[in-house]
Design an enzyme around this catalytic site. Structure first.
Site, short mmCIF file in Angstrom:
data_model
loop_
_atom_site.label_atom_id
_atom_site.label_comp_id
_atom_site.label_asym_id
_atom_site.label_seq_id
_atom_site.Cartn_x
_atom_site.Cartn_y
_atom_site.Cartn_z
N CYS A 124 0.90 -1.18 -0.06
CA CYS A 124 0.01 0.05 0.02
C CYS A 124 1.01 1.41 -0.09
O CYS A 124 1.68 1.40 -1.01
CB CYS A 124 -0.89 -0.15 1.24
SG CYS A 124 -0.10 -0.43 2.77
N ARG B 125 -2.06 -1.03 5.32
CA ARG B 125 -3.41 -1.38 4.87
C ARG B 125 -3.18 -2.67 4.22
O ARG B 125 -3.94 -3.65 4.30
CB ARG B 125 -3.96 -0.41 3.68
CG ARG B 125 -4.56 0.69 4.51
CD ARG B 125 -4.77 1.80 3.08
NE ARG B 125 -3.74 2.56 2.81
CZ ARG B 125 -3.61 3.61 1.43
NH1 ARG B 125 -4.90 3.71 1.19
NH2 ARG B 125 -2.79 4.29 1.39
#
Lengths: 288, 135
Positions: A246, A251
């Site tokens: 990410c 994430r």
């Protein structure tokens, strides 16, 4: 095994517990440590699950100087402070659909602490069910936690690994928003230090925003629903060697959790250098 | 004020944000921050043409530190009737100390999001006024 989790058909259902399970184990502090890990660092101060301790990804899990995670000595010390032994079952929960909870879990795994679970639904579900919250910070006797060996190889990818993966045309998942993936968004105004010199994605990476793995109530989607997304749409397949990334690897740790534990992919690595590294590298190939 | 009280103050600002909302007739609309990390705010500003702030508000979403600190700084700017020059000169560390480094830790950026966006809004206002031949 809890029926509610079992019904969702995961490869490793033991990696999740329900809010009900946590409610029943609040006082099992000998064997279970509940860990809150949030993006919003003050949520724990405002209120938390009784007997939960806080682990902050910024203050506790990052090295204060080098861009890396804490070293084994500091990890052992952190565990001892939280009253966690190598045998303790650690149950993570947090805000933002357990985004940071899975990040903390991933860091624990780097140090070989494999007895880890996530509370399905996270903080939002616990609150929605009007379960007890407190401001009392629990105090546990300092535990014995031998200094572990940190093994990054299996679940963490570095830039060189991504280079090799790219050459081998291995599958990659970019879990950022479509705007970041397409290169429209480099960074938000005024925060260039959080962004990159170039926008786009690593060539060949599929785009599956991380939060697609989660239902509105914060719980994970069923294995069938997840397979439809990651295999039906993104083209991954069982047995694939997958790299997820990410912006800084937070994430993508959520997606790593989904692929590894819920769908049973044994070879998934999180590239935590992510776009803040790749998008700043001279001559790194980029696709838009 | 001890840590608990300072946390409670931030939480109060999040629950009862001061000067939050879109400002009608804003001459500058300035976004800042990241919705994916800490928070994002938009500052709305209207000047009186003589270096004073005539209208100021904000919207945004994010964590307790970024939202609480944004509400705190706008309350202070409007409560003390600070001029645009005083806003630009406002020391970030004053705000950080008021919130407390023990709360902020390494999340300085979250705590200064509102103030930095406000300063950018003032700079944009002054640039545009200069271009149009007035302050």
């Amino acid at each position: 095994m809890e029926q509610e989790i079992q019904q969702k058909g995961y490869a490793h259902p033991e990696a999740l517990v329900t809010t009900g399970w946590v409610a029943e184990h609040l006082n099992d502090t000998e064997n279970v440590r509940i860990v809150e890990s949030d993006e919003d660092v003050l949520l724990y101060d405002i209120s938390h699950v009784p007997n939960a301790v806080k682990v902050d990804w910024v203050e506790d899990l990052n090295d204060p100087l080098v861009r890396d995670y804490l070293d084994p000595e500091r990890f052992a010390s952190l565990m001892a402070d939280k009253g966690i032994t190598p045998d303790t079952t650690v149950v993570f929960y947090g805000d933002k659909n357990n985004w940071w909870a899975t990040y903390a879990l991933w860091v624990f795994r780097l140090f070989g602490h494999d007895n880890v679970r996530v509370m399905d639904g996270g903080r939002v579900k616990w609150e929605a069910e009007n379960r007890p919250m407190t401001q009392d910070v629990p105090s546990f006797a300092r535990a014995e936690y031998p200094v572990p060996t940190r093994d990054d190889a299996k679940i963490r990818a570095f830039k060189e690994d991504v280079d090799r993966h790219l050459q081998a045309r291995g599958p990659m998942v970019d879990v950022r928003s479509p705007g970041e993936y397409s290169g429209e968004l480099l960074h938000m105004p005024d925060y260039p230090q959080e962004g990159a010199m170039r926008g786009g994605h690593i060539p060949g990476a599929a785009n599956v925003p991380w939060a697609r793995a989660v239902r509105e109530d914060g719980t994970f989607k069923s294995a069938d629903e997840l397979r439809e997304i990651y295999e039906g749409e993104a083209g991954l397949g069982q047995g694939d060697d997958v790299i997820a990334y990410c912006r800084i690897g937070e994430r993508s740790s959520h997606t790593w959790f989904v692929l590894n534990y819920l769908l049973g992919y044994d070879n998934v690595r999180n590239y935590d250098g992510s776009w803040t590294e790749w998008g700043n590298l001279v001559r790194a190939p980029i696709e838009r | 004020m001890d840590r608990k009280d300072r946390v409670a103050r931030l939480v109060d600002h999040v629950g009862n944000p001061r000067h939050k909302g879109v400002l009608d007739g804003a001459q500058v609309v300035m976004p800042g921050g990241s919705p994916e990390c800490g928070g994002s705010v938009t500052v709305y500003l209207r000047g009186d043409g003589n270096g004073r702030i005539e209208g100021l508000s904000w919207t945004g979403q994010g964590d307790t530190i970024s939202m609480g600190a944004t509400s705190m700084i706008l309350e202070r700017v409007l409560g003390e009737d600070l001029t645009m020059d005083e806003v630009l000169a406002f020391d970030y560390d004053v705000l950080l100390q008021e919130i407390g480094h023990d709360i902020i830790g390494n999340r300085t950026r979250h705590a200064t999001l509102g103030l930095s966006t406000l300063k950018n809004a003032v700079r944009k206002y002054l640039r545009e006024r200069l271009r149009l031949g007035g302050v």
